[in-house]
Write an enzyme that holds these catalytic residues in place. Structure first.
Site, PDB file in Angstrom:
ATOM      1  N   ASP A  29       8.637  -7.580   3.651  1.00 52.31           N
ATOM      2  CA  ASP A  29       8.658  -6.502   2.662  1.00 52.31           C
ATOM      3  C   ASP A  29      10.068  -5.917   2.643  1.00 52.31           C
ATOM      4  O   ASP A  29      10.654  -5.651   3.701  1.00 52.31           O
ATOM      5  CB  ASP A  29       7.623  -5.425   3.030  1.00 52.31           C
ATOM      6  CG  ASP A  29       7.385  -4.453   1.893  1.00 52.31           C
ATOM      7  OD1 ASP A  29       8.357  -3.865   1.386  1.00 52.31           O
ATOM      8  OD2 ASP A  29       6.227  -4.285   1.500  1.00 52.31           O
ATOM      9  N   ILE A  30      10.598  -5.720   1.448  1.00 52.89           N
ATOM     10  CA  ILE A  30      11.986  -5.278   1.310  1.00 52.89           C
ATOM     11  C   ILE A  30      12.140  -3.791   1.664  1.00 52.89           C
ATOM     12  O   ILE A  30      13.237  -3.329   1.959  1.00 52.89           O
ATOM     13  CB  ILE A  30      12.517  -5.592  -0.118  1.00 52.89           C
ATOM     14  CG1 ILE A  30      14.016  -5.764  -0.115  1.00 52.89           C
ATOM     15  CG2 ILE A  30      12.060  -4.581  -1.136  1.00 52.89           C
ATOM     16  CD1 ILE A  30      14.517  -6.976   0.596  1.00 52.89           C
ATOM     17  N   GLU A  88       1.560  -1.190  -6.638  1.00 51.63           N
ATOM     18  CA  GLU A  88       2.879  -1.355  -7.253  1.00 51.63           C
ATOM     19  C   GLU A  88       3.037  -2.723  -7.904  1.00 51.63           C
ATOM     20  O   GLU A  88       3.508  -2.811  -9.035  1.00 51.63           O
ATOM     21  CB  GLU A  88       3.931  -1.147  -6.145  1.00 51.63           C
ATOM     22  CG  GLU A  88       5.354  -1.127  -6.607  1.00 51.63           C
ATOM     23  CD  GLU A  88       6.334  -1.128  -5.423  1.00 51.63           C
ATOM     24  OE1 GLU A  88       6.071  -0.460  -4.403  1.00 51.63           O
ATOM     25  OE2 GLU A  88       7.358  -1.816  -5.537  1.00 51.63           O
ATOM     26  N   HIS A  93      -1.584  -9.200  -2.543  1.00 53.20           N
ATOM     27  CA  HIS A  93      -0.787  -9.379  -1.330  1.00 53.20           C
ATOM     28  C   HIS A  93      -1.392  -8.598  -0.180  1.00 53.20           C
ATOM     29  O   HIS A  93      -1.957  -7.518  -0.372  1.00 53.20           O
ATOM     30  CB  HIS A  93       0.677  -8.969  -1.552  1.00 53.20           C
ATOM     31  CG  HIS A  93       0.859  -7.613  -2.140  1.00 53.20           C
ATOM     32  ND1 HIS A  93       0.701  -7.356  -3.481  1.00 53.20           N
ATOM     33  CD2 HIS A  93       1.180  -6.421  -1.569  1.00 53.20           C
ATOM     34  CE1 HIS A  93       0.925  -6.073  -3.714  1.00 53.20           C
ATOM     35  NE2 HIS A  93       1.209  -5.473  -2.565  1.00 53.20           N
ATOM     36  N   HIS A  95      -0.517  -6.726   3.343  1.00 53.33           N
ATOM     37  CA  HIS A  95       0.544  -6.172   4.189  1.00 53.33           C
ATOM     38  C   HIS A  95       0.173  -6.422   5.654  1.00 53.33           C
ATOM     39  O   HIS A  95      -0.956  -6.102   6.070  1.00 53.33           O
ATOM     40  CB  HIS A  95       0.655  -4.647   4.020  1.00 53.33           C
ATOM     41  CG  HIS A  95       1.135  -4.190   2.684  1.00 53.33           C
ATOM     42  ND1 HIS A  95       2.441  -3.836   2.450  1.00 53.33           N
ATOM     43  CD2 HIS A  95       0.490  -4.001   1.509  1.00 53.33           C
ATOM     44  CE1 HIS A  95       2.575  -3.439   1.190  1.00 53.33           C
ATOM     45  NE2 HIS A  95       1.401  -3.530   0.596  1.00 53.33           N
TER      46      HIS A  95
HETATM   47  P1  5GP Z   1       1.753  -2.337  -3.179  1.00 51.71           P
HETATM   48  O1  5GP Z   1       1.637  -3.080  -4.485  1.00 51.71           O
HETATM   49  O2  5GP Z   1       0.966  -2.989  -2.074  1.00 51.71           O
HETATM   50  O3  5GP Z   1       1.385  -0.887  -3.342  1.00 51.71           O
HETATM   51  O4  5GP Z   1       3.281  -2.343  -2.744  1.00 51.71           O
HETATM   52  C1  5GP Z   1       4.089  -3.444  -3.029  1.00 51.71           C
HETATM   53  C2  5GP Z   1       4.996  -3.749  -1.843  1.00 51.71           C
HETATM   54  O5  5GP Z   1       5.869  -4.793  -2.230  1.00 51.71           O
HETATM   55  C3  5GP Z   1       5.861  -2.577  -1.390  1.00 51.71           C
HETATM   56  O6  5GP Z   1       5.714  -2.392   0.009  1.00 51.71           O
HETATM   57  C4  5GP Z   1       7.292  -2.999  -1.771  1.00 51.71           C
HETATM   58  O7  5GP Z   1       8.253  -2.580  -0.837  1.00 51.71           O
HETATM   59  C5  5GP Z   1       7.182  -4.517  -1.810  1.00 51.71           C
HETATM   60  N1  5GP Z   1       8.084  -5.101  -2.799  1.00 51.71           N
HETATM   61  C6  5GP Z   1       8.209  -4.754  -4.092  1.00 51.71           C
HETATM   62  N2  5GP Z   1       9.130  -5.523  -4.705  1.00 51.71           N
HETATM   63  C7  5GP Z   1       9.589  -6.387  -3.764  1.00 51.71           C
HETATM   64  C8  5GP Z   1      10.567  -7.427  -3.797  1.00 51.71           C
HETATM   65  O8  5GP Z   1      11.197  -7.733  -4.804  1.00 51.71           O
HETATM   66  N3  5GP Z   1      10.778  -8.097  -2.641  1.00 51.71           N
HETATM   67  C9  5GP Z   1      10.089  -7.807  -1.487  1.00 51.71           C
HETATM   68  N4  5GP Z   1      10.371  -8.537  -0.401  1.00 51.71           N
HETATM   69  N5  5GP Z   1       9.171  -6.824  -1.428  1.00 51.71           N
HETATM   70  C10 5GP Z   1       8.928  -6.110  -2.562  1.00 51.71           C
END
Ligand code: 5GP
Length: 131
Positions: A29-30, A88, A93, A95
């Site tokens: 995760d970035i 987001e 995905h 975590h």
């Molecule tokens: P969620 O959708 O589970 O709420 O959060 C999405 C996760 O993806 C976040 O923790 C965010 O940091 C990660 N994320 C979003 N865009 C990117 C990306 O381009 N590259 C990586 N490696 N992680 C990402």
């Protein structure tokens, strides 16, 4: 339009790869909650994880289990926490977060800012432990 994670799988956007199979991809995760925070995704795009058909859903979690074992070996932690949010990015995905305490899994807290070299080093360590 392809999700950002599909573009990562296709190599159009760089990522710190941790593990890969024909169907699944794991990368750092970035904006990590902790060093070693990893995302595990199906290469086939589905938004909501509970819409994935049963066989692929089971395989995804079995793949995540192997990735979690690699994280546990490579990163000092008490446990590896598991969470699915998807608030987001509309591409299912999982975590995986190395935990020292339950507060490490608080998604509202400030994320770590790591250098590319540190990301690279962590990804390499985990990938070397992946079986
Ligand atoms: P969620 O959708 O589970 O709420 O959060 C999405 C996760 O993806 C976040 O923790 C965010 O940091 C990660 N994320 C979003 N865009 C990117 C990306 O381009 N590259 C990586 N490696 N992680 C990402």
């Amino acid at each position: 339009m392809a999700t950002i994670f599909t573009r990562i799988v296709n190599g159009e956007i760089p990522s710190y790869k941790v593990a890969e199979s024909d169907k699944f991809y794991a990368f750092l995760d970035i904006n990590p909650l902790a060093q070693g925070h990893t995302l595990v995704i199906p290469k086939q795009e589905t938004d909501y994880i509970f819409d994935i058909e049963d066989k692929e859903y089971q395989e995804l979690f079995l793949f995540a289990k192997r990735v979690a074992a690699a994280i546990k070996k490579a990163i000092p932690c008490k446990r590896v926490g598991v969470a699915v949010l998807g608030m987001e990015v509309p591409h299912a995905h999982i975590h995986l977060v190395p935990l020292q305490s339950e507060g490490d899994m608080d998604f509202r807290k400030a994320k770590l800012s790591l250098t590319p070299d540190t990301f690279k080093e962590i990804a390499e360590k985990i990938s070397l432990s992946f079986e």
